[in-house]
Design a protein around this motif. Structure first.
Motif, PDB file in Angstrom:
ATOM      1  N   LYS C  87       0.825  -1.214   0.000  1.00 33.41           N
ATOM      2  CA  LYS C  87       0.000   0.000   0.000  1.00 33.41           C
ATOM      3  C   LYS C  87       0.856   1.260   0.000  1.00 33.41           C
ATOM      4  O   LYS C  87       0.537   2.246  -0.651  1.00 33.41           O
ATOM      5  CB  LYS C  87      -0.884   0.023   1.248  1.00 33.41           C
ATOM      6  CG  LYS C  87      -2.123  -0.824   1.145  1.00 33.41           C
ATOM      7  CD  LYS C  87      -2.969  -0.577   2.386  1.00 33.41           C
ATOM      8  CE  LYS C  87      -3.965  -1.679   2.620  1.00 33.41           C
ATOM      9  NZ  LYS C  87      -4.485  -1.616   4.001  1.00 33.41           N
ATOM     10  N   GLU C 152      -9.573   2.896  -5.323  1.00 32.31           N
ATOM     11  CA  GLU C 152      -8.148   3.135  -5.075  1.00 32.31           C
ATOM     12  C   GLU C 152      -7.260   2.033  -5.632  1.00 32.31           C
ATOM     13  O   GLU C 152      -6.208   2.295  -6.202  1.00 32.31           O
ATOM     14  CB  GLU C 152      -7.905   3.235  -3.569  1.00 32.31           C
ATOM     15  CG  GLU C 152      -7.804   4.652  -3.083  1.00 32.31           C
ATOM     16  CD  GLU C 152      -7.955   4.730  -1.578  1.00 32.31           C
ATOM     17  OE1 GLU C 152      -7.681   3.725  -0.906  1.00 32.31           O
ATOM     18  OE2 GLU C 152      -8.376   5.788  -1.092  1.00 32.31           O
ATOM     19  N   GLU C 227      -1.880  11.376   3.073  1.00 30.07           N
ATOM     20  CA  GLU C 227      -2.613  10.388   2.273  1.00 30.07           C
ATOM     21  C   GLU C 227      -2.944   9.156   3.121  1.00 30.07           C
ATOM     22  O   GLU C 227      -4.040   8.599   3.021  1.00 30.07           O
ATOM     23  CB  GLU C 227      -1.756  10.021   1.061  1.00 30.07           C
ATOM     24  CG  GLU C 227      -2.408   9.086   0.069  1.00 30.07           C
ATOM     25  CD  GLU C 227      -3.525   9.721  -0.728  1.00 30.07           C
ATOM     26  OE1 GLU C 227      -3.550  10.969  -0.819  1.00 30.07           O
ATOM     27  OE2 GLU C 227      -4.376   8.981  -1.239  1.00 30.07           O
ATOM     28  N   ARG C 231      -6.597   7.629   3.866  1.00 31.13           N
ATOM     29  CA  ARG C 231      -7.002   6.282   3.476  1.00 31.13           C
ATOM     30  C   ARG C 231      -7.357   5.401   4.669  1.00 31.13           C
ATOM     31  O   ARG C 231      -8.228   4.545   4.584  1.00 31.13           O
ATOM     32  CB  ARG C 231      -5.872   5.604   2.712  1.00 31.13           C
ATOM     33  CG  ARG C 231      -5.707   6.189   1.360  1.00 31.13           C
ATOM     34  CD  ARG C 231      -4.764   5.376   0.562  1.00 31.13           C
ATOM     35  NE  ARG C 231      -4.539   6.058  -0.707  1.00 31.13           N
ATOM     36  CZ  ARG C 231      -3.913   5.525  -1.710  1.00 31.13           C
ATOM     37  NH1 ARG C 231      -3.452   4.314  -1.625  1.00 31.13           N
ATOM     38  NH2 ARG C 231      -3.760   6.193  -2.832  1.00 31.13           N
TER      39      ARG C 231
END
Lengths: 244, 87, 255
Positions: C87, C152, C227, C231
């Motif tokens: 990720k 995403e 970010e 998320r």
């Protein structure tokens, strides 16, 4: 769009009695060609676009033979590039929307080979007609015979590269509703080398140089694209399919 | 020191405008980038802070959140959120 | 080694470790680049050919360098996204692409302004300027594709494929643009290569390059943290951080 042609026999066979790779590729190619022939609009649109773009330059810039003779190769190359780009969006879109693409991806044959035959079909119905039309337009732009011949040769090598590179962009944007503009943004930077070498070759020929080296370079680009682009396009298609 | 005076530094024998525009753009753009990044961070944190009580109550029973005896607090919140969603 | 690699996959761990590095990156980066810039602007000797306008080099070269290597980093992160599905790699791509655009714009702008006193025109179809323009298009494509997908995961993997395709193309683009440039332009437009750049010139340049790399590290970490917060907002640790952490925790990431 009318009814879509169902896939020819071999693709829907169960896995264990699956036909050879070659057989499947030919089946995909034949199906795509047949579909394009039945939808004449898709076949004609890029060609009409090509002719119109080329016709705009004498009107917009200058009808002088000196200008057109010098810029003609570039104009024709840019026109061919834009026309190819315009047709890219259709490369996978309809198959994606009606689910055919999913079926193709499920086949036991490697996806990138089947994608390769789709690209080949795309080139046969858009790139090849452009090349065939080029001598006529070349004469209208006052190109001399030798330049026209070299130009056709570069387009013959270059348009498949355009289709191959474009297939990656088309595969990346196939799941998007408004993918057209984005597609051109993705693809144009990758098209620049092809354009540079294509027009450069014709100019070198115009100044009387030997162009076999240039053509060999373009052929090297074609081979590289032929090897790598279907792999990337297949990977991108799998991503787009898994998202939908 | 490559320059005799401050005005010579600013003028740079005629190249001053070019050099100083470049340095101005450099600091301006990088500053804007840093400012925008900080602004974005603040926005994310603020949105999260505003939303957090609502989310807590919505997931209060099922998730691992709020095991620590905040039951009464949560109940009030959940009824509040229900009315809010109806209106 | 492998443990470190696995830990890197955890956004929470990364958030903390980034916060520990960031003050150092910011401090050292600011120090180095400001020193280099002041040295270059005030103390470096004048170039005998270009006069004082060459002082633009102290910001032009670092931004151009960084713009190119950021694209390489994005491509590497793309490979990591596709192979290990990490990720954090995708978070990096997402946060850093706009920084790349800013750097490319700066390199283009400073190059164009530098061109005016040197070449007599703001824009010259010089091989390097043209490659930077193409690099800008590549960056914009990455950002556009990333925003086009609402999911995403799909966005991450599509962008990764695009970045890798772009990076394969960069050498070809560079080569073709160089070739095209020599074909169209006489060599008079080349930036005069100084074969022996005196140390008073290249040392400050090196300082600024190093400093901007460190500053890039800082802004990349900072934006990545943002970010990650966005998320992971549904996870427990982010909720706790937002509720208890207070401003300092969120600003510097637990430094």
């Amino acid at each position: 769009m009318g009814s879509r042609q169902p896939l020819a026999v071999p693709l829907l066979d169960p896995v264990n009695s699956s036909p050879g790779v070659w057989h499947a590729m030919v089946a995909v190619l034949r199906r795509d060609l047949r579909l394009s022939v039945r939808q004449k609009q898709d076949l004609l649109n890029p060609l009409l676009f090509f002719v119109m773009v080329v016709a705009l330059f004498p009107l917009g810039v200058s009808p002088e033979s000196s200008f057109l003779g010098e810029a003609g190769a570039g104009i024709l190359w840019v026109g061919a590039l834009l026309a190819t780009m315009l047709s890219l969006d259709h490369l996978f879109r309809f198959d994606f929307e009606d689910g055919t693409l999913e079926q193709i991806a499920l086949q036991p044959q490697p996806l990138f080979l089947l994608v390769l035959s789709k690209i080949l079909a795309h080139w046969l119905v858009t790139g090849l007609p452009l090349v065939i039309l080029t001598p006529l337009l070349g004469l209208m732009l006052y190109l001399d015979g030798n330049s026209v011949a070299v130009l056709c040769l570069t387009l013959l090598i270059g348009t498949p590269v355009l289709s191959l590179i474009g297939s990656v962009g088309a595969a990346l944007t196939v799941g998007l509703r408004a993918g057209g503009v984005l597609l051109s943004l993705l693809v144009i930077p990758l098209y620049i080398p092809v354009l540079i070498f294509g027009t450069g070759t014709v100019m070198a020929a115009g100044s009387g140089a030997d162009v076999s080296g240039h053509l060999a370079l373009m052929a090297a680009m074609l081979v590289l694209a032929l090897v790598l682009a279907p792999l990337a396009a297949a990977a991108a298609l799998k991503i787009s399919l898994s998202a939908s | 020191m490559a320059f005799e005076s401050f005005s010579a530094l600013v003028y740079m024998e005629g190249h001053g405008p070019y050099v100083w525009t470049c340095y101005g753009a450099f600091f301006l753009l990088l500053g804007l980038l840093a400012w925008y990044s900080v602004f974005e961070r603040r926005q994310v944190v603020r949105a999260q802070r505003d939303q957090q009580p609502l989310q807590t109550s919505r997931q209060g029973d099922s998730s691992d959140w709020g095991r620590s005896g905040e039951a009464s607090f949560q109940r009030i919140q959940s009824s509040h959120s229900e009315t809010a969603s109806k209106s | 080694m492998w443990q470190f690699f696995h830990k890197l996959g955890s956004p929470k761990w990364f958030y903390g470790i980034a916060g520990r590095f960031m003050p150092w990156l910011l401090g050292a980066g600011l120090l180095l680049s400001l020193c280099g810039i002041v040295w270059g602007l005030l103390f470096a000797p004048q170039d005998y050919l270009q006069g004082n306008s060459y002082r633009i080099i102290f910001i032009h070269v670092p931004t151009a360098f960084l713009a190119q290597s950021v694209y390489m980093m994005i491509a590497v992160a793309g490979v990591i996204t596709l192979v290990w599905k990490m990720k954090v790699a995708d978070v990096f791509v997402r946060s850093v692409a706009p920084v790349g655009v800013v750097l490319t714009l700066l390199a283009l702008f400073t190059g164009a302004v530098w061109g005016k006193p040197t070449w007599g025109a703001y824009w010259v179809w010089d091989a390097r300027l043209t490659s930077m323009l193409i690099l800008l298009f590549l960056y914009l494509g990455i950002i556009g594709l990333g925003y086009a997908y609402s999911d995403e995961k799909t966005a991450a993997r599509s962008v990764a494929v695009l970045a890798i395709v772009g990076v394969v193309n960069i050498p070809i683009i560079k080569y073709s643009v160089d070739w095209w440039n020599t074909l169209h332009q006489p060599a008079t437009f080349r930036i005069t290569e100084k074969p022996t750049m005196p140390a008073e010139m290249w040392v400050p340049l090196l300082l600024v390059v190093l400093g901007t790399y460190l500053l890039f590290g800082w802004i990349a970490f900072y934006r990545m943290q943002t970010e990650i917060l966005r998320r992971e907002r549904r996870t427990r640790w982010v909720r706790e951080l937002v509720q208890t952490g207070g401003q300092s925790q969120l600003k510097t990431g637990g430094a």
